[in-house]
Write a protein that holds these residues in place. Sequence first.
Motif, PDB file in Angstrom:
ATOM      1  N   LEU A 319      -5.207  -7.125  -4.102  1.00 29.42           N
ATOM      2  CA  LEU A 319      -5.654  -5.494  -3.942  1.00 29.42           C
ATOM      3  C   LEU A 319      -6.733  -4.999  -4.892  1.00 29.42           C
ATOM      4  N   MET A 320      -6.853  -5.715  -6.028  1.00 23.79           N
ATOM      5  CA  MET A 320      -8.021  -5.824  -6.985  1.00 23.79           C
ATOM      6  C   MET A 320      -9.273  -6.129  -6.150  1.00 23.79           C
ATOM      7  N   ASN A 321      -9.440  -7.138  -5.445  1.00 20.94           N
ATOM      8  CA  ASN A 321     -10.207  -7.766  -4.704  1.00 20.94           C
ATOM      9  C   ASN A 321     -10.667  -6.917  -3.457  1.00 20.94           C
ATOM     10  N   ALA A 322      -9.719  -6.326  -3.055  1.00 16.88           N
ATOM     11  CA  ALA A 322      -9.931  -5.039  -1.839  1.00 16.88           C
ATOM     12  C   ALA A 322     -10.604  -3.983  -2.439  1.00 16.88           C
ATOM     13  N   TYR A 370      -1.568   2.766  -3.698  1.00 17.13           N
ATOM     14  CA  TYR A 370      -2.366   1.700  -3.048  1.00 17.13           C
ATOM     15  C   TYR A 370      -2.122   2.190  -1.375  1.00 17.13           C
ATOM     16  N   LEU A 371      -0.941   2.735  -0.983  1.00 11.81           N
ATOM     17  CA  LEU A 371      -0.664   2.996   0.333  1.00 11.81           C
ATOM     18  C   LEU A 371      -1.581   4.131   0.841  1.00 11.81           C
ATOM     19  N   LEU A 372      -1.706   5.107   0.279  1.00 15.20           N
ATOM     20  CA  LEU A 372      -2.702   6.334   0.672  1.00 15.20           C
ATOM     21  C   LEU A 372      -4.018   5.866   0.419  1.00 15.20           C
ATOM     22  N   THR A 377      -9.370   4.416   2.946  1.00 13.26           N
ATOM     23  CA  THR A 377     -10.590   3.410   3.002  1.00 13.26           C
ATOM     24  C   THR A 377     -10.672   2.941   4.442  1.00 13.26           C
ATOM     25  N   THR A 378      -9.372   2.467   5.191  1.00 11.87           N
ATOM     26  CA  THR A 378      -9.530   1.981   6.372  1.00 11.87           C
ATOM     27  C   THR A 378      -9.898   3.006   7.444  1.00 11.87           C
ATOM     28  N   ILE A 379      -9.542   4.260   7.304  1.00 11.69           N
ATOM     29  CA  ILE A 379     -10.050   5.251   8.109  1.00 11.69           C
ATOM     30  C   ILE A 379     -11.732   5.412   7.950  1.00 11.69           C
ATOM     31  N   ALA A 514     -10.225  -4.676   3.654  1.00  6.38           N
ATOM     32  CA  ALA A 514      -9.714  -4.282   2.364  1.00  6.38           C
ATOM     33  C   ALA A 514      -8.905  -3.143   2.443  1.00  6.38           C
ATOM     34  N   GLY A 515      -9.143  -2.151   3.284  1.00  4.40           N
ATOM     35  CA  GLY A 515      -8.328  -0.900   3.322  1.00  4.40           C
ATOM     36  C   GLY A 515      -6.778  -1.325   3.919  1.00  4.40           C
ATOM     37  N   SER A 516      -7.101  -2.248   5.060  1.00  4.71           N
ATOM     38  CA  SER A 516      -5.827  -2.850   5.592  1.00  4.71           C
ATOM     39  C   SER A 516      -4.870  -3.619   4.706  1.00  4.71           C
TER      40      SER A 516
END
Length: 538
Positions: A319-322, A370-372, A377-379, A514-516
């Motif tokens: 998730l840091m990569n993301a 992380y979830l929010l 970011t995905t949207i 990344a968001g996913s």
Amino acid sequence: MSSQDSEVKNGINDDTVHVNEAEYEDVDFIQEDVQSGVSKPLWVLIVATIMSSTFLFSLDNTIIADVQPKIVEVLGDVGKLSWLGVAFVLASSSTLITWAKLYGIFSAKWLYIGSVILFEGGSALCGGAPTMNAMIVGRAIAGLGGAGMYIGCLTLLSLTTSVRQRPNYMAFVGLTWGSGTVLGPVVGGAFSENAKTTWRWAFYINLCIGAAFAPIYFWFLPRGDPQKTIPFAAKFKQLDYLGIALNIGAFTALIMAINFGGNLYAWNDGREIALWTVGGFLLLLFGLQQAFKIGTTFEQRIFPADFLRMKIMWVLFALMNAAATCVFFVRGDPPLTAAVRLLPFICLMVFFGLLNGALMSNFGYYMPWYLLGGIFTTIGGALMYTVTEASSNSQLYGYSIIIGIGAGMFIQTSFSVAQAKVSKDRASDAAGYIALAQNLGIVLSLAISGSIFQNKALDGLQSILPNVPTEALRGVITGSGSALFNNLPLETKAQVLDAILKAMSYTYVLVIVAGSMAIIGSLFMKLERIFVTGAVAM
């Protein structure tokens, strides 16, 4: 003692959160109460000094983007242009975990000062470089010192803050790192376009900032020596020299392969294949050497491989990569225009990063961020993917703001969580581990997005201008072939711009991915409170 016993002793049991009060009875071992010994204004100045190095490191990581054409005009050797960016990334990425290990052995203050000197020396060489070779060497030295400064910043903050305070301070680190990363091309371009300063001041400015903070470095930074009673010479015997060599060799070959592939060399070029082969082989040797502790011990091996037994550390790494990937999206605008376009993104990213730190310190939960953040970011990435030539500026600003909100929610969270999940004497190891993930996120996202953009744009232009040589089309894509573009009919110009913009939209697929990743990764986390119960009274 068995390997399993050692791992429990070193605080890597995934079911245990090492933040209870009893664990911090001997808090002086890792923490120095600097705050109570100085005035509030001086404490703010000390923190600003520590964080300034993070800003300079991240700024230098990307500042070369808009300075390269001017450097080539003065120094020539255009064939070596790719090395200007690669040299810095090579030296920094390949030494991050080495710096982290050094900070766990030697005095944090003097290592930090030494890394600042390296960085400033490299910057001075870049600013005064008479040849391209000198410039490349300067970039490598600056990258080496910059990695040490960054790990030093994280280590010094862990020494001087409590577990409860740390999310707040890590949020400020995220602010300086993210701002420097995004503003690098803008600052570099602004200097290079100014006839009075020239591109050399993009590097000389580091010397001015370093000199301004120098008194704080020497007089007020905590010593932070984790092994005070061990002789200096004996500390060098603890280093995993074989692991360091294999790690640097593997990362050097692989980063060169990633950065040169599709740009300097074709992906099927023999040199590109050789880089991947050598890098992969050295990485395999490094993994075996670390796993079987060849020439080292469990405690002294350079990579904290015991972290890989913890599910949460795998998730935090990914998730840091993301998070690092979500920061990298800019349009090909002039520096001032780019700065204006990026301002909403930066402001919202900073605001939500600071909000994340404050609320985590008060409530202790980290999983929802992380979830929010992943959802936003995905949207935002999906909306940016729909951008066309007809899209308005308000749409671009709005979409980038959504990405900024999402990225800010978890851009620096992994540092605080990782340090809270291991024993207090492993703080520098945790910082290096997550910093490696962050740096790899930058390297991979830039390389992948650049390759996607170049290939998609080239395919589009070849269908529009089938009789134009490939190199000329590449010039149109990068902006160096403006003469060819300006001579095209208006209708063809519109088609070319549409093809380039469409190719640019494909790069936002990385933001969507990344968001996913953040959404999926958050589902593997516990809904727990770790910062409140582990607070240390200061």
